[in-house]
Design a protein around this motif. Structure first.
Motif, mmCIF file in Angstrom:
data_model
loop_
_atom_site.group_PDB
_atom_site.id
_atom_site.type_symbol
_atom_site.label_atom_id
_atom_site.label_comp_id
_atom_site.label_asym_id
_atom_site.label_seq_id
_atom_site.Cartn_x
_atom_site.Cartn_y
_atom_site.Cartn_z
ATOM 1 N N VAL A 1 0.812 -1.214 0.000
ATOM 2 C CA VAL A 1 0.000 0.000 0.000
ATOM 3 C C VAL A 1 0.847 1.265 0.000
ATOM 4 O O VAL A 1 0.518 2.237 -0.666
ATOM 5 C CB VAL A 1 -0.962 -0.012 1.203
ATOM 6 N N PHE A 2 1.943 1.271 0.741
ATOM 7 C CA PHE A 2 2.752 2.471 0.890
ATOM 8 C C PHE A 2 4.043 2.430 0.065
ATOM 9 O O PHE A 2 4.651 3.456 -0.171
ATOM 10 C CB PHE A 2 3.120 2.693 2.359
ATOM 11 N N GLY A 3 4.488 1.242 -0.330
ATOM 12 C CA GLY A 3 5.740 1.114 -1.070
ATOM 13 C C GLY A 3 6.817 0.486 -0.218
ATOM 14 O O GLY A 3 6.910 0.752 0.981
ATOM 15 N N PHE A 4 7.654 -0.338 -0.849
ATOM 16 C CA PHE A 4 8.620 -1.118 -0.089
ATOM 17 C C PHE A 4 9.666 -0.259 0.600
ATOM 18 O O PHE A 4 10.276 -0.677 1.580
ATOM 19 C CB PHE A 4 9.316 -2.139 -0.991
ATOM 20 N N ASP A 5 9.934 0.970 0.099
ATOM 21 C CA ASP A 5 10.954 1.806 0.717
ATOM 22 C C ASP A 5 10.364 2.830 1.677
ATOM 23 O O ASP A 5 11.032 3.746 2.112
ATOM 24 C CB ASP A 5 11.786 2.520 -0.354
ATOM 25 N N SER A 6 9.087 2.657 2.015
ATOM 26 C CA SER A 6 8.441 3.598 2.917
ATOM 27 C C SER A 6 8.860 3.357 4.356
ATOM 28 O O SER A 6 9.162 2.244 4.762
ATOM 29 C CB SER A 6 6.914 3.459 2.797
ATOM 30 N N ASP A 7 8.874 4.440 5.131
ATOM 31 C CA ASP A 7 9.202 4.343 6.550
ATOM 32 C C ASP A 7 7.946 4.359 7.417
ATOM 33 O O ASP A 7 7.989 4.727 8.587
ATOM 34 C CB ASP A 7 10.113 5.503 6.967
ATOM 35 N N VAL A 8 6.820 3.985 6.826
ATOM 36 C CA VAL A 8 5.561 3.963 7.565
ATOM 37 C C VAL A 8 5.669 3.000 8.749
ATOM 38 O O VAL A 8 6.199 1.897 8.631
ATOM 39 C CB VAL A 8 4.400 3.529 6.635
ATOM 40 N N LEU A 9 5.161 3.428 9.893
ATOM 41 C CA LEU A 9 5.184 2.597 11.083
ATOM 42 C C LEU A 9 4.051 1.587 11.050
ATOM 43 O O LEU A 9 2.997 1.824 10.454
ATOM 44 C CB LEU A 9 5.066 3.467 12.331
ATOM 45 N N GLU A 10 4.258 0.469 11.722
ATOM 46 C CA GLU A 10 3.221 -0.564 11.774
ATOM 47 C C GLU A 10 1.959 -0.055 12.455
ATOM 48 O O GLU A 10 0.860 -0.490 12.123
ATOM 49 C CB GLU A 10 3.757 -1.809 12.467
ATOM 50 N N ARG A 11 2.100 0.876 13.386
ATOM 51 C CA ARG A 11 0.895 1.382 14.051
ATOM 52 C C ARG A 11 0.036 2.217 13.096
ATOM 53 O O ARG A 11 -1.143 2.419 13.342
ATOM 54 C CB ARG A 11 1.268 2.190 15.301
ATOM 55 N N THR A 12 0.649 2.720 11.993
ATOM 56 C CA THR A 12 -0.152 3.390 10.975
ATOM 57 C C THR A 12 -1.122 2.401 10.345
ATOM 58 O O THR A 12 -2.290 2.723 10.096
ATOM 59 C CB THR A 12 0.760 3.991 9.887
ATOM 60 N N VAL A 13 -0.654 1.186 10.059
ATOM 61 C CA VAL A 13 -1.526 0.143 9.525
ATOM 62 C C VAL A 13 -2.636 -0.166 10.518
ATOM 63 O O VAL A 13 -3.815 -0.271 10.148
ATOM 64 C CB VAL A 13 -0.718 -1.131 9.210
ATOM 65 N N ASP A 14 -2.279 -0.303 11.787
ATOM 66 C CA ASP A 14 -3.278 -0.592 12.823
ATOM 67 C C ASP A 14 -4.343 0.500 12.875
ATOM 68 O O ASP A 14 -5.531 0.216 13.052
ATOM 69 C CB ASP A 14 -2.610 -0.732 14.195
ATOM 70 N N ALA A 15 -3.906 1.751 12.725
ATOM 71 C CA ALA A 15 -4.856 2.861 12.764
ATOM 72 C C ALA A 15 -5.822 2.799 11.587
ATOM 73 O O ALA A 15 -7.035 2.997 11.741
ATOM 74 C CB ALA A 15 -4.115 4.199 12.770
ATOM 75 N N HIS A 16 -5.300 2.500 10.394
ATOM 76 C CA HIS A 16 -6.177 2.374 9.221
ATOM 77 C C HIS A 16 -7.138 1.193 9.386
ATOM 78 O O HIS A 16 -8.313 1.293 9.018
ATOM 79 C CB HIS A 16 -5.341 2.179 7.958
ATOM 80 N N VAL A 17 -6.664 0.077 9.916
ATOM 81 C CA VAL A 17 -7.525 -1.090 10.119
ATOM 82 C C VAL A 17 -8.616 -0.758 11.132
ATOM 83 O O VAL A 17 -9.785 -1.141 10.957
ATOM 84 C CB VAL A 17 -6.699 -2.301 10.571
#
Length: 235
Positions: free
Chosen positions: A186-202
């Motif tokens: 969703v964000f791209g393999f080189d993204s520095d998105v945190l796992e809690r960002t995924v949790d927030a979207h879920v």
């Protein structure tokens, strides 16, 4: 990274730094210093991406995000990267729920900002070139051409990132995706998105999809692994 980017930042020093780094990436950058100007410029120029500070004068960044997401002017799905000094989970969830695609907490490095921008643009362009498809998984239906979701015939309004996460899960129903795999898709393999960002979207997805978000029937957690879309819909 050739793109038209609108930067809304009232700190002149920060705005100049952002402009320099994004222009080095090949982007055309416009800068405004308040929320009202951000709305006017976005409507007039329809940028490919918006970098949006939360603490803006006249109209704050969260209201700018909310207003743009509610409009039918071609801006409802433009990628939005929030810049915020607020770091509590509640503040971050609010920004995501209003339609932001990603966020950076101040202070941040310009290199991290450009990496996030690259990832958002890549995902946005990839979504724009995919063949239209109608995906049905139990009672969940996604129309990727029209950016529409229905659950048991009930229309559900999602942000672009929520839609992308749900689409990734719906293309392989029943498969368990780790947070890292969701970030890559969703964000791209080189993204520095945190796992809690995924949790927030879920969490936001469940609030919109499920009758009882505390006992989800569609978007399931597999503890110690990640998330999956139940392949048979309701049990």
């Amino acid at each position: 990274m050739s793109a038209r980017i609108l930067v809304a930042e009232d700190d002149a020093k920060q705005a100049r730094l952002i402009r320099i780094y994004l222009e080095r990436e090949g982007s055309a950058v416009q800068v405004v210093s308040d929320g009202r100007a951000a709305l006017e410029k976005a409507r007039a120029t329809r940028p490919d991406l918006i970098v949006l500070d939360v603490m803006l004068p006249l109209v704050d960044g969260l209201d700018v995000c909310r207003i743009l997401r509610a409009e039918h002017s071609g801006l409802s799905d433009v990628p939005i990267l929030l810049l915020t000094a607020r770091s509590t989970e509640e503040d971050l969830l609010l920004g995501l729920d209003l339609g932001a695609d990603d966020y950076l907490t101040k202070p941040y490095s310009p290199r991290e900002l450009t990496a996030r921008v690259r990832a958002l643009l890549r995902r946005s362009r990839r979504a724009g070139t995919e063949a239209p498809a109608l995906l049905r998984v139990g009672e969940v239906e996604l129309d990727t051409a029209r950016f529409e979701v229905r659950v048991a015939a009930r229309p559900v309004a999602l942000t672009s990132k929520e839609f992308s996460i749900l689409e990734a899960l719906a293309r392989e129903p029943g498969r368990v995706f780790t947070r890292a795999q969701i970030i890559e898709r969703v964000f791209g393999f080189d993204s520095d998105v945190l796992e809690r960002t995924v949790d927030a979207h879920v969490r936001n997805l469940r609030l919109k999809l499920e009758e009882d978000p505390a006992r989800p029937r569609f978007l399931e957690t597999v503890y110690g692994r990640g998330y999956r879309l139940a392949d048979g819909g309701p049990a």
